[in-house]
Design a protein around this motif. Structure first.
Motif, PDB file in Angstrom:
ATOM      1  N   LYS A   1     -32.800  -9.959 -15.051  1.00 48.28           N
ATOM      2  CA  LYS A   1     -32.185 -11.122 -15.679  1.00 48.28           C
ATOM      3  C   LYS A   1     -30.721 -11.248 -15.269  1.00 48.28           C
ATOM      4  O   LYS A   1     -30.013 -10.247 -15.152  1.00 48.28           O
ATOM      5  CB  LYS A   1     -32.283 -11.032 -17.201  1.00 48.28           C
ATOM      6  N   LYS A   2     -30.263 -12.490 -15.109  1.00 51.58           N
ATOM      7  CA  LYS A   2     -28.886 -12.739 -14.697  1.00 51.58           C
ATOM      8  C   LYS A   2     -27.947 -12.920 -15.889  1.00 51.58           C
ATOM      9  O   LYS A   2     -26.776 -13.221 -15.717  1.00 51.58           O
ATOM     10  CB  LYS A   2     -28.813 -13.967 -13.791  1.00 51.58           C
ATOM     11  N   GLU A   3     -28.484 -12.738 -17.091  1.00 48.18           N
ATOM     12  CA  GLU A   3     -27.648 -12.831 -18.281  1.00 48.18           C
ATOM     13  C   GLU A   3     -27.167 -11.434 -18.667  1.00 48.18           C
ATOM     14  O   GLU A   3     -27.926 -10.478 -18.628  1.00 48.18           O
ATOM     15  CB  GLU A   3     -28.406 -13.455 -19.457  1.00 48.18           C
TER      16      GLU A   3
ATOM     17  N   ASN B   1     -21.565 -13.524 -23.907  1.00 51.98           N
ATOM     18  CA  ASN B   1     -22.549 -13.747 -22.856  1.00 51.98           C
ATOM     19  C   ASN B   1     -21.863 -14.096 -21.527  1.00 51.98           C
ATOM     20  O   ASN B   1     -20.921 -14.888 -21.488  1.00 51.98           O
ATOM     21  CB  ASN B   1     -23.513 -14.875 -23.239  1.00 51.98           C
ATOM     22  N   LYS B   2     -22.355 -13.477 -20.461  1.00 51.03           N
ATOM     23  CA  LYS B   2     -21.846 -13.721 -19.118  1.00 51.03           C
ATOM     24  C   LYS B   2     -23.022 -13.928 -18.170  1.00 51.03           C
ATOM     25  O   LYS B   2     -24.140 -13.483 -18.444  1.00 51.03           O
ATOM     26  CB  LYS B   2     -21.000 -12.541 -18.631  1.00 51.03           C
ATOM     27  N   THR B   3     -22.754 -14.583 -17.023  1.00 49.58           N
ATOM     28  CA  THR B   3     -23.807 -14.832 -16.042  1.00 49.58           C
ATOM     29  C   THR B   3     -23.547 -14.028 -14.779  1.00 49.58           C
ATOM     30  O   THR B   3     -22.416 -14.022 -14.261  1.00 49.58           O
ATOM     31  CB  THR B   3     -23.899 -16.318 -15.689  1.00 49.58           C
TER      32      THR B   3
END
Length: 471
Positions: free
Chosen positions: A94-96, A103-105
């Motif tokens: 997951k890219k989260e 929360n960051k991407t």
């Protein structure tokens, strides 16, 4: 011909299906290297690689080199990297991500490769306040991290990143750098005692900046180091007042106190990203000396020997002097004598009291340990025991010592001074324990442990004579 064509078609079909079944590794467009503050990081069996323009590294790089705590949740396939004031949570595929609750991407999702959790280097490093630069010519990812430490005086210090020009005033720190596998060329200057303290380190070719307690500040500044490593209390704060305005950071770490040595080593390791190496060394040290504590714990007070310890060859401390400087509480020698199962006859005194020889006769020790400073008596460069035999004979026949139980029974031992110094007291304790209680330690070979220290941790052959009589 038809069979060959058929085989090739099946082979191509199978190869096209491999990624779908998760049998292929991610495509590694380019393997790379990671450097943390000037020191190359060993990532073990999974090398760093480039994935979609991002450097991917095993998550343990952060736990082993930055001192972070890494936790894996198998149920959620999530990994949490916890630093002193930073928390990063990522989930496989997951890219989260969650950084300190926000929360960051990610540009690239974490993966599992060869049983290892692989994460994007830049994302984690920047979350920890580090800067990551890409060196295209050498295919290196260079992590630069300003590190916050607590020095031996208890002060909080921010150490500039990328240290590779050091002046060492503390001789014990020079040896600690070798244990941590920091390149010798990082050391550009040393105090006089640093070059002579451990001749086996080969630092005698480094420029001298004078005494460890009174260095030449002018010579230090001429060398233009990024940092100076000094003792906790010495030299005084003039060092900071003069050097730090010139952009030279002062790092104070002792390394001469057995009770704080591990903490000093871990702090130094954090600066250079060598936390894993420090942990491995401390575990080796604990394993090497655990046998002493285990075998003397059953000794009652009445079963223990009274022991007297003194340096020979330091200042005016000679067998013919009218006063002797000895070791009381708060000294590494006292700790070594008692850790080996002895009762230090000066245990009720503090630090380095002066006594007259008759005081020793009144205490009447069963064992006497003399630590030798002179380089021609014991140590790395000594090739025969001629001088140490003479020293021991003169001690046994000394007018005072000869009247003690130790002198009468020839229970007088000579040990190289640095084996009872704070950074190596644990090694000296092995010799003392075997001298004091040979039956309990007949299967212990102190020389073998010392040899392993030299060869495994310092990377040099063991030489010289370190104790007499050889236990």
């Amino acid at each position: 011909m038809k069979k060959k064509i058929c085989f090739l078609m099946i082979f191509v079909l199978l190869m096209s299906l491999l990624p779908a079944f998760g049998l292929a590794n991610p495509v590694k467009a380019q393997e790379t290297q990671v450097y943390l503050n000037g020191v190359k990081i060993n990532t073990g069996d999974v090398l760093p690689f480039i994935e979609n323009g991002r450097t991917m590294v095993p998550v343990r790089l952060f736990s082993e080199n930055l001192g972070a705590d890494v936790k894996w949740d198998d149920a959620t396939q999530a990994v949490t990297i916890q630093g002193e004031d930073v928390s990063v949570k990522l989930t496989i595929g997951k890219k989260e991500a969650v950084v300190n609750g926000k929360n960051k991407t990610l540009d690239v999702a974490p993966i599992v490769l060869s049983g290892r959790t692989i994460v994007p280097l830049r994302f984690i490093a920047e979350a920890f306040g580090a800067d990551v630069k890409w060196d295209k010519e050498t295919s290196r990812a260079v992590v630069v991290w300003n590190i916050k430490i607590k020095d031996s005086t208890g002060n909080d210090v921010t150490v500039p990143a990328g240290l590779n020009r050091l002046v060492i005033l503390n001789a014990n720190a020079a040896e600690a750098l070798r244990i941590l596998q920091i390149p010798d060329d990082f050391i550009i200057g040393v105090s006089d005692s640093t070059s002579s303290y451990s001749p086996y380190l080969g630092l005698d070719n480094k420029p001298s900046v004078g005494g460890a307690f009174k260095p030449s500040l002018e010579k230090i500044m001429e060398l233009k180091p990024q940092a100076v490593i000094a003792y906790g209390k010495y030299p005084d704060k003039t060092l900071e007042e003069k050097l730090e305005p010139a952009g030279i950071k002062v790092i104070r770490l002792d390394f001469f106190k057995p009770e704080t040595y591990n903490n000093d080593l871990k702090t130094l390791a954090k600066i250079f990203g060598r936390v894993k190496t420090a942990d491995e060394f401390m575990q080796w040290k604990a394993n090497a000396t655990a046998i002493v504590a285990d075998r003397i714990k059953s000794l009652n007070a009445e079963d223990k020997f009274k022991v007297f310890g003194m340096d020979i060859g330091m200042g005016n401390n000679s067998l013919t002097a009218t006063t002797w400087t000895i070791y009381g509480q708060n000294t590494s020698v006292h700790q070594g004598l008692e850790a080996a199962g002895g009762i230090n006859v000066a245990r009720d005194m503090k630090d380095y009291p002066k006594v007259n020889p008759e005081w020793v006769l009144e205490k009447n020790p069963d064992k006497i340990v003399l630590s030798a400073y002179e380089k021609d008596v014991l140590g790395y460069t000594v090739k025969d025991n001629t001088n140490v035999v003479k020293l021991r004979d003169s001690a046994i026949t000394n007018p005072v010592i000869s009247k003690t139980n130790a002198g009468k029974n020839k229970q007088v031992y000579i040990i190289e001074k640095h084996l009872l110094g704070g950074d190596k007291t644990y090694l000296g304790t092995l010799y003392l324990a075997k001298w004091f209680y040979p039956e309990r330690f007949k299967d212990v070979n102190p020389n073998q442990v010392l040899k392993e220290y030299f060869e495994k941790w310092l990377g040099i052959p063991m030489k010289g004579i370190w104790a007499y009589p050889e236990p």
